[in-house]
Design an enzyme around this catalytic site. Sequence first.
Site, PDB file in Angstrom:
ATOM      1  CB  CYS A  80      -0.953   0.041   1.188  1.00  0.00           C
ATOM      2  SG  CYS A  80      -2.166   1.388   1.042  1.00  0.00           S
ATOM      3  CB  CYS A 198      -2.772   3.794  -6.484  1.00  0.00           C
ATOM      4  SG  CYS A 198      -3.991   2.867  -5.506  1.00  0.00           S
ATOM      5  CB  VAL A 199      -0.293  -1.295  -4.956  1.00  0.00           C
ATOM      6  CG1 VAL A 199       1.165  -0.892  -4.973  1.00  0.00           C
ATOM      7  CG2 VAL A 199      -0.904  -1.065  -3.586  1.00  0.00           C
TER       8      VAL A 199
END
Length: 247
Positions: A80, A198-199
């Site tokens: 994250c 953003c993962v």
Amino acid sequence: MTRTYKIGQIVPSSNLTMEREIPAMLRVREKFYPETFSFHSSRMRMKHVTPEELKSMDSDSDRCALELSDADVDVMGYACLVAIMAQGNGYHRESQKRLHEVTLANGYPTPIVSSAGALIDCLKLMDAKRISLITPYMKPLTKLVCDYIEYEGIEVHDAISLEIPNNLEVAAQDPFNLVDIYKRLDLTGIDVLVLSACVQMPSLAAIQIVEDECGIPVISAAVATTHQILTNLGLEAKVPGCGKLLS
């Protein structure tokens, strides 16, 4: 005998994408290299991408590292990016050190990769001085991410915020939408385009397409994390079709 490496992932409870994109990249790699991989996760509660939930979630990461070290995984990825960056400039170093110490105390010292640290490290590896990026975050969180990256000496020339607060909605985005969205960015003079900072926002399917189209190296937080996972395992960080970083 072919070795199977155990990949541990510390993920938000509502994150779906990192358990799709990282295995997808490493499954492709298995077709060209002898190593194989298995995947193991521990979850931290988080449903909405707000500073309050991110802080609460991050405090749970030690427990996740402890659980995964019980499985004697070969490397751990803290999946994250914004949870790390929301805690203050340079926090990825503190987080990675603390989580490694948790595994050390449990008798299974494990290298720790964070998506935040991986993105910074890979941008530096690519000698990126100026970038543009896309996030799914609300604008204040995107600014926080940009400030974090700039603190590391990398200029963020332009950024797009898709402003999707619900984390499941982020995971449901069509990665091929990014093939059009990136065209709204100013790419003038940039060294690297971050297609997803953003993962949770899917982008893997679009990475190579956009890179071939714009002629600029394209990465994502997930691609950077995969690079650093392979590097920490002492393996060649190569996955065909995932952009220049992994080429």
